[in-house]
Design a protein around this motif. Sequence first.
Motif, mmCIF file in Angstrom:
data_model
loop_
_atom_site.group_PDB
_atom_site.id
_atom_site.type_symbol
_atom_site.label_atom_id
_atom_site.label_comp_id
_atom_site.label_asym_id
_atom_site.label_seq_id
_atom_site.Cartn_x
_atom_site.Cartn_y
_atom_site.Cartn_z
ATOM 1 N N ASN A 106 0.940 -1.005 0.280
ATOM 2 C CA ASN A 106 -0.064 0.363 0.092
ATOM 3 C C ASN A 106 1.137 1.319 0.369
ATOM 4 O O ASN A 106 -0.006 2.445 0.206
ATOM 5 C CB ASN A 106 -1.070 -0.188 1.389
ATOM 6 C CG ASN A 106 -2.085 -0.975 1.307
ATOM 7 O OD1 ASN A 106 -2.817 -0.369 0.615
ATOM 8 N ND2 ASN A 106 -1.738 -2.085 1.706
ATOM 9 N N ALA A 107 2.090 1.464 -0.652
ATOM 10 C CA ALA A 107 3.152 2.109 -0.036
ATOM 11 C C ALA A 107 2.839 3.197 -1.355
ATOM 12 O O ALA A 107 3.105 4.344 -1.091
ATOM 13 C CB ALA A 107 4.240 1.837 -0.022
ATOM 14 N N GLY A 108 2.391 2.870 -2.328
ATOM 15 C CA GLY A 108 2.587 3.749 -4.039
ATOM 16 C C GLY A 108 2.689 4.656 -3.865
ATOM 17 O O GLY A 108 4.380 4.331 -4.473
ATOM 18 N N ASN A 109 3.296 6.274 -3.801
ATOM 19 C CA ASN A 109 4.465 6.842 -4.253
ATOM 20 C C ASN A 109 5.475 6.866 -2.236
ATOM 21 O O ASN A 109 5.708 7.248 -3.085
ATOM 22 C CB ASN A 109 4.109 7.687 -4.871
ATOM 23 C CG ASN A 109 3.063 7.991 -6.055
ATOM 24 O OD1 ASN A 109 3.360 6.810 -6.864
ATOM 25 N ND2 ASN A 109 2.462 9.045 -6.326
ATOM 26 N N GLY A 110 4.852 6.478 -2.356
ATOM 27 C CA GLY A 110 5.673 6.132 -0.654
ATOM 28 C C GLY A 110 6.586 4.956 -0.397
ATOM 29 O O GLY A 110 6.951 4.668 -1.116
ATOM 30 N N TYR A 111 7.564 5.619 0.534
ATOM 31 C CA TYR A 111 8.437 4.356 1.061
ATOM 32 C C TYR A 111 8.399 3.972 2.423
ATOM 33 O O TYR A 111 7.939 4.474 3.458
ATOM 34 C CB TYR A 111 9.726 4.636 0.680
ATOM 35 C CG TYR A 111 10.669 6.252 2.035
ATOM 36 C CD1 TYR A 111 10.944 5.968 2.734
ATOM 37 C CD2 TYR A 111 9.514 7.533 1.486
ATOM 38 C CE1 TYR A 111 11.559 7.286 3.737
ATOM 39 C CE2 TYR A 111 10.558 8.314 2.149
ATOM 40 C CZ TYR A 111 11.130 8.729 2.850
ATOM 41 O OH TYR A 111 11.542 9.509 3.734
ATOM 42 N N LEU A 112 8.949 2.234 2.737
ATOM 43 C CA LEU A 112 8.932 1.710 3.571
ATOM 44 C C LEU A 112 10.465 2.248 4.431
ATOM 45 O O LEU A 112 11.029 1.648 4.124
ATOM 46 C CB LEU A 112 8.373 0.498 3.733
ATOM 47 C CG LEU A 112 7.905 0.020 4.637
ATOM 48 C CD1 LEU A 112 6.923 0.172 5.193
ATOM 49 C CD2 LEU A 112 7.835 -1.568 3.998
ATOM 50 N N ASN A 113 10.424 2.465 5.799
ATOM 51 C CA ASN A 113 11.683 2.138 7.013
ATOM 52 C C ASN A 113 11.093 1.421 7.989
ATOM 53 O O ASN A 113 10.558 1.133 8.252
ATOM 54 C CB ASN A 113 11.587 3.649 7.000
ATOM 55 C CG ASN A 113 13.632 3.912 7.475
ATOM 56 O OD1 ASN A 113 14.478 2.808 7.046
ATOM 57 N ND2 ASN A 113 13.420 4.654 8.266
ATOM 58 N N THR A 114 11.881 0.618 8.240
ATOM 59 C CA THR A 114 12.466 0.080 9.644
ATOM 60 C C THR A 114 13.195 0.071 10.029
ATOM 61 O O THR A 114 14.420 0.519 9.496
ATOM 62 C CB THR A 114 12.275 -1.500 9.080
ATOM 63 O OG1 THR A 114 13.695 -1.467 8.270
ATOM 64 C CG2 THR A 114 11.328 -1.881 8.005
ATOM 65 N N ALA A 115 13.355 0.719 11.712
ATOM 66 C CA ALA A 115 14.227 0.913 12.287
ATOM 67 C C ALA A 115 14.236 0.051 14.443
ATOM 68 O O ALA A 115 13.496 0.262 14.179
ATOM 69 C CB ALA A 115 14.988 2.175 12.573
ATOM 70 N N CYS A 116 15.114 0.017 14.525
ATOM 71 C CA CYS A 116 14.925 -0.767 15.915
ATOM 72 C C CYS A 116 16.436 -0.035 16.777
ATOM 73 O O CYS A 116 17.359 -0.122 16.705
ATOM 74 C CB CYS A 116 16.162 -1.988 16.008
ATOM 75 S SG CYS A 116 14.344 -3.662 16.042
ATOM 76 N N MET A 117 15.699 0.190 18.077
ATOM 77 C CA MET A 117 16.250 1.021 19.202
ATOM 78 C C MET A 117 17.165 0.091 19.899
ATOM 79 O O MET A 117 16.534 -0.313 21.097
ATOM 80 C CB MET A 117 15.904 2.308 19.757
ATOM 81 C CG MET A 117 14.972 2.819 18.748
ATOM 82 S SD MET A 117 13.857 4.398 19.143
ATOM 83 C CE MET A 117 12.584 3.163 19.178
ATOM 84 N N CYS A 118 17.669 -0.844 19.560
ATOM 85 C CA CYS A 118 18.604 -1.723 20.759
ATOM 86 C C CYS A 118 19.094 -1.719 21.807
ATOM 87 O O CYS A 118 19.134 -2.175 23.012
ATOM 88 C CB CYS A 118 19.490 -2.905 19.927
ATOM 89 S SG CYS A 118 19.136 -3.686 18.375
ATOM 90 N N ARG A 119 19.398 0.192 22.434
ATOM 91 C CA ARG A 119 19.378 0.603 23.108
ATOM 92 C C ARG A 119 18.989 0.474 23.558
ATOM 93 O O ARG A 119 18.769 1.084 25.819
ATOM 94 C CB ARG A 119 20.587 1.425 23.745
ATOM 95 C CG ARG A 119 19.821 2.532 23.332
ATOM 96 C CD ARG A 119 21.251 3.500 23.117
ATOM 97 N NE ARG A 119 21.755 3.966 21.788
ATOM 98 C CZ ARG A 119 22.664 4.462 21.244
ATOM 99 N NH1 ARG A 119 23.337 6.250 21.788
ATOM 100 N NH2 ARG A 119 23.143 4.860 20.369
#
Length: 188
Positions: A106-119
């Motif tokens: 469903n991103a269309g013209n958008g973009y996907l980002n993932t991140a973990c905050m391991c601290r």
Amino acid sequence: MALASFGQYVIKAIDLDSRFGSYTLNENTLVKIPSRGNADFKKYNDWFTIRNTFILIGDPRSTNAANHYPLICPYRVGDTLFINIGFISTESIKVVLTLLDVLRNNAGNGYLNTACMCRIPSMPPLEIALISSDKYLLVRTHLNESQTITSSKYLVLLTKGGNVIIKYTPNEEPINTVINVLNEMKKY
């Protein structure tokens, strides 16, 4: 699993021929970390670069899937490499992968980002964001199931121009909630 750290932020990993492999998360799916029988400390270019994410030991997509998998979460603070360890269930990993599929489709013209905050002590909170022009759909969950958290398991947020429009905090799998918020996102 062998880990090495370079510079201020670079962490590299290589799987040492574990039975079912080791995986990390990128914007699309689980990615297999290169595997070999020993750690060649002269060939770091063959190692996988880990940035703001976890390492999962084992493949929950395999037919030999266990119920829980170890998580390794490396992060750097200055010159020091820290490593947090936890566990995650097969069901939780499958929810994360389904959320990635739903958001990517469903991103269309958008973009996907993932991140973990391991601290963060209740490591690792995973954030999956769909960014489309001035709209931002965020799904956050705490992956470490060996630690009790006092808040809801999931946070689903929709912002427009930096203002929160919708906020949900479900304890159960949030896939239907995310689909509803995606439909709302299309209206703005």
